[in-house]
Design a protein around this motif. Structure first.
Motif, mmCIF file in Angstrom:
data_model
loop_
_atom_site.group_PDB
_atom_site.id
_atom_site.type_symbol
_atom_site.label_atom_id
_atom_site.label_comp_id
_atom_site.label_asym_id
_atom_site.label_seq_id
_atom_site.Cartn_x
_atom_site.Cartn_y
_atom_site.Cartn_z
ATOM 1 N N ALA A 240 0.815 -1.215 0.000
ATOM 2 C CA ALA A 240 0.000 0.000 0.000
ATOM 3 C C ALA A 240 0.847 1.262 0.000
ATOM 4 N N ALA A 241 1.961 1.237 0.739
ATOM 5 C CA ALA A 241 2.825 2.416 0.797
ATOM 6 C C ALA A 241 3.408 2.724 -0.583
ATOM 7 N N ALA A 242 3.807 1.661 -1.289
ATOM 8 C CA ALA A 242 4.369 1.843 -2.631
ATOM 9 C C ALA A 242 3.330 2.432 -3.574
ATOM 10 N N GLN A 243 2.109 1.939 -3.497
ATOM 11 C CA GLN A 243 1.055 2.465 -4.357
ATOM 12 C C GLN A 243 0.751 3.923 -4.030
ATOM 13 N N ALA A 244 0.833 4.253 -2.739
ATOM 14 C CA ALA A 244 0.559 5.633 -2.322
ATOM 15 C C ALA A 244 1.627 6.594 -2.823
ATOM 16 N N ILE A 245 2.891 6.205 -2.730
ATOM 17 C CA ILE A 245 3.962 7.111 -3.161
ATOM 18 C C ILE A 245 3.981 7.239 -4.687
ATOM 19 N N ILE A 246 3.637 6.160 -5.398
ATOM 20 C CA ILE A 246 3.537 6.240 -6.858
ATOM 21 C C ILE A 246 2.414 7.191 -7.256
ATOM 22 N N ALA A 247 1.290 7.103 -6.559
ATOM 23 C CA ALA A 247 0.162 7.982 -6.862
ATOM 24 C C ALA A 247 0.525 9.440 -6.600
ATOM 25 N N SER A 248 1.253 9.687 -5.504
ATOM 26 C CA SER A 248 1.677 11.055 -5.187
ATOM 27 C C SER A 248 2.646 11.580 -6.240
ATOM 28 N N ALA A 249 3.602 10.725 -6.644
ATOM 29 C CA ALA A 249 4.567 11.127 -7.663
ATOM 30 C C ALA A 249 3.861 11.432 -8.978
ATOM 31 N N ARG A 250 2.862 10.645 -9.315
ATOM 32 C CA ARG A 250 2.105 10.866 -10.560
ATOM 33 C C ARG A 250 1.354 12.195 -10.502
ATOM 34 N N GLU A 251 0.748 12.476 -9.361
ATOM 35 C CA GLU A 251 -0.003 13.722 -9.209
ATOM 36 C C GLU A 251 0.928 14.933 -9.318
ATOM 37 N N ILE A 252 2.078 14.870 -8.656
ATOM 38 C CA ILE A 252 3.034 15.987 -8.708
ATOM 39 C C ILE A 252 3.537 16.177 -10.136
ATOM 40 N N SER A 253 3.882 15.082 -10.791
ATOM 41 C CA SER A 253 4.406 15.162 -12.151
ATOM 42 C C SER A 253 3.380 15.711 -13.122
ATOM 43 N N GLN A 254 2.123 15.315 -12.956
ATOM 44 C CA GLN A 254 1.071 15.827 -13.826
ATOM 45 C C GLN A 254 0.910 17.333 -13.646
#
Length: 261
Positions: A240-254
């Motif tokens: 879950a932590a990995a999925q959360a940090i990937i989602a955050s990175a995607r949001e920031i990058s977008q």
């Protein structure tokens, strides 16, 4: 109308010239980071060594430069770092990533931080500490190793080789067991997953997850990392932590206009 002679302006011109020389020396220290000898710095700036030495003493007194008592080499001081970090704070990646990191920290109660590429390598520019009795202290301004930290390995995977080569070669020389083929395979895996997990690599008992941030054009502009004690944070790449940090990175990058996530 009162007139001023060129002699009246001489002190002002001298101050301006002194400021310009001091600025040139600071730029030289940055370009020759992490540290350099007086001789090399003087040659780099095409200035007499005696003149560079005189200005360095003033910069040391003000905290903008420092000298290693063992090697006698010179480097940027803490005040220069403070100014540099203040400038970094104006970057879009810091502004956009900060609330995302706070939300990520609140969601998982683990320390999260943002690193950007500085003149000495991966440099921590913002930290959101976990809210708990014992936290893992990650200092703003800390420079992380390229090959023995999850943050550094993500930079190694996505940055152009010309940017990382000098630091990579320096660290490889101190880690003879590392093979170029191993680094290439590891970088390829990080690029595929968009994430890297480590368990006790940099510090025993400390696990970490890192994900890249991209700006317009697909250029890497930072890395976000979550760190925690191995007793409570297993840094599972599929968790879950990995999925959360990937989602955050995607949001920031977008929000930065990044196209690679």
């Amino acid at each position: 109308m009162q007139e001023f002679s060129s002699e009246d302006n001489a002190p002002r011109r001298k101050k301006v010239q002194s400021a310009e020389v001091g600025t040139d020396i600071l730029k030289g220290l940055a370009e020759l980071a992490p540290a350099t000898s007086l001789t090399r710095l003087a040659e780099h700036l095409a200035m007499p060594a005696s003149k560079v030495h005189r200005y360095l003493q003033a910069l040391i007194a003000s905290g903008f430069a420092e000298q290693d008592s063992t090697t006698n080499h010179y480097a940027l001081g803490r005040e220069a770092l403070f100014v540099g970090l203040a400038a970094l704070g104006r970057l879009d990646v810091v502004k956009i990533a900060t609330p995302q990191l706070a939300a990520l920290r609140d969601e998982l109660n683990e320390t999260c931080f943002l690193a950007v590429w500085g003149n000495k390598g991966p440099t921590v520019v913002h930290v959101e500490q976990a809210v708990r009795a014992v936290t893992l202290v990650t200092q703003v301004g800390s420079v992380l190793p390229l090959l023995t930290s999850s943050t550094g390995l993500v930079f190694q995977a996505f940055m152009p080789e010309r940017e990382t080569r000098a630091l990579r070669d320096e660290e490889v020389s101190a880690l003879p067991h590392l093979l170029a083929t191993d680094l290439e395979q590891q970088a390829a895996a990080i690029r595929t997953q968009g994430l890297h997990a480590v368990h006790g690599l940099l510090l025993p008992g400390v696990n970490a997850l890192s994900a890249p941030l991209f700006k317009a054009g697909g250029e890497l502009c930072g890395v976000i990392t979550m760190v925690g004690s191995a007793t409570g944070f297993n840094a599972d790449p599929a968790g879950a932590a990995a999925q959360a940090i990937i989602a955050s990175a995607r949001e920031i990058s977008q929000r930065l206009g990044g196209l690679r996530i």
